[in-house]
Design an enzyme around this catalytic site. Structure first.
Site, PDB file in Angstrom:
ATOM      1  N   GLU A 109      -0.057   7.063  20.847  1.00  0.00           N
ATOM      2  CA  GLU A 109      -0.274   5.816  20.110  1.00  0.00           C
ATOM      3  C   GLU A 109       0.521   5.802  18.804  1.00  0.00           C
ATOM      4  O   GLU A 109       0.639   6.820  18.121  1.00  0.00           O
ATOM      5  CB  GLU A 109      -1.768   5.663  19.816  1.00  0.00           C
ATOM      6  CG  GLU A 109      -2.158   4.317  19.247  1.00  0.00           C
ATOM      7  CD  GLU A 109      -3.671   4.167  19.151  1.00  0.00           C
ATOM      8  OE1 GLU A 109      -4.127   3.496  18.211  1.00  0.00           O
ATOM      9  OE2 GLU A 109      -4.394   4.726  20.003  1.00  0.00           O
ATOM     10  N   GLU A 113      -2.028  -0.939  10.837  1.00  0.00           N
ATOM     11  CA  GLU A 113      -3.328  -1.589  10.683  1.00  0.00           C
ATOM     12  C   GLU A 113      -3.530  -2.015   9.234  1.00  0.00           C
ATOM     13  O   GLU A 113      -3.308  -1.229   8.306  1.00  0.00           O
ATOM     14  CB  GLU A 113      -4.453  -0.670  11.130  1.00  0.00           C
ATOM     15  CG  GLU A 113      -4.420  -0.441  12.632  1.00  0.00           C
ATOM     16  CD  GLU A 113      -5.669   0.224  13.161  1.00  0.00           C
ATOM     17  OE1 GLU A 113      -6.399  -0.435  13.917  1.00  0.00           O
ATOM     18  OE2 GLU A 113      -5.897   1.390  12.824  1.00  0.00           O
TER      19      GLU A 113
END
Length: 357
Positions: A109, A113
């Site tokens: 990943e 964010e």
């Protein structure tokens, strides 16, 4: 990102991205790039996997109107090293998280964010093979008013390094060796996810709520994240990517049915092109290493490659492939593979005649 799986499936799409995959890396971006202008509406290259995504003059609108909303878009394809550039305006709201996630079926990943109350920073993060033993990978980078202004967030992902950019400026680089000598380095084919979720939902852990900026007050809805556009470049376009073992290493991934002109290059810069009428696979002990400096003119790989082309039209590649040196274990062109049975028949027939006399 790496949060525990939430009870509500809507949150799982981004809030716990590492815990969910479709395990189907057979759809891949078969061209070099895909550009999506969401101000023009929806795109066939994307699927809403959670909630409702609407479209307007600011692009794709990801809105939380009530508790458990977590609208999310996901690409219909995978990329295997490349670039992902997103023009985004993050959502306001306590505990609200706007996310750009690249995720593989092997639980690799790469993230951006942004929390709704942090007006000066955005988080960059990564995970390898779902390893959550430590949470020290996140780095917060400075960005001006991400909830009020559009910014361009870009990731350049190769087998050697990952670099995060904000508005064209590199803000972070992760080298392969710095991720536990590659063990925790994201390196398997990924989809791209865009979405918004409530990290501050009261059902989440205390640590998650604190990280997200506090508990979400749903009386303050709506909370909206906007994405104007996305540009994606796949350094290794193919019809599918196949895992040949369980190591989770990029060296174990086989890119099958590469597209015309994809230009996989060996370390000695000898080109091998797969004609559109043929099928091809490429594997290597250091396979598919792409660098931003050489793309798109070439995708660089090191030696020890094995190339197979199953078409006589591959003869133009035959001479180039035969000159490959170094530690290459074997190189076969389509013509060589096709004529191999008759070659052995001729040898054995001649040997039999010689023995008879």
């Amino acid at each position: 990102m790496m949060l525990p799986l939430l009870a509500v499936s809507a949150f799982a799409s981004l809030g716990a991205a590492q815990t969910y995959t479709s395990c189907n890396p057979t759809n891949s971006l078969k061209t070099w790039s895909l550009s999506t202008d969401f101000t023009q509406g929806s795109s066939d290259g994307w699927t809403a996997i959670s909630g409702n995504v609407t479209y307007g003059s600011n692009g794709a609108e990801f809105t939380i109107n009530k508790r458990y909303d977590a609208p999310t878009l996901e690409t219909n394809f995978y990329i295997f090293f490349g670039e992902v550039e997103v023009v985004m305006r993050a959502a306001n709201g306590t505990g609200i998280v706007s996310s750009i996630v690249m995720e593989s079926d092997d639980l690799d990943e790469i993230d951006w964010e942004c929390t709704g109350t942090d007006t000066t920073q955005i988080q960059t993060n990564y995970f390898g093979k779902g390893n959550t033993t430590t949470y020290d990978r996140a780095i917060w980078e400075t960005v001006s008013s991400p909830q009020d202004e559009f910014h361009t967030y870009k990731v350049v992902w190769t087998a050697a390094a990952i670099t995060w950019y904000i508005d064209g400026t590199a803000v972070r680089t992760l080298e392969y060796a710095d991720a536990v000598d590659g063990k925790n380095y994201p390196q398997t084919p990924m989809v791209v996810k865009l979405g918004i979720w409530a990290g501050g939902d009261p059902s989440n852990s205390e640590g998650t709520i604190e990280w997200a900026g506090g508990e979400t007050d749903y009386d303050e809805v709506p909370f909206t994240m906007y994405v104007k556009s996305v540009n994606i470049i796949n350094y290794n376009p193919a019809a599918s990517y196949n895992y040949t073992d369980k190591t989770g290493s990029y060296t174990s991934i086989v890119a099958s049915n590469s597209t015309t002109g994809s230009g996989i290059h060996s370390s000695n810069s000898v080109s091998v092109f797969a004609p559109s009428s043929s099928t091809s696979t490429f594997t290597s002990s250091r396979a598919l290493i792409a660098t931003a400096s050489t793309y798109p003119a070439s995708v660089q790989t090191s030696s020890s490659g094995v190339v197979s082309l199953s078409s006589s039209s591959a003869s133009s590649s035959s001479a180039a492939a035969s000159s490959t040196s170094g530690s290459a274990s074997a190189v076969f062109t389509g013509a060589a593979v096709t004529n191999l049975p008759s070659f052995f028949f001729t040898v054995f027939f001649a040997l039999a005649i010689a023995l008879a006399f």
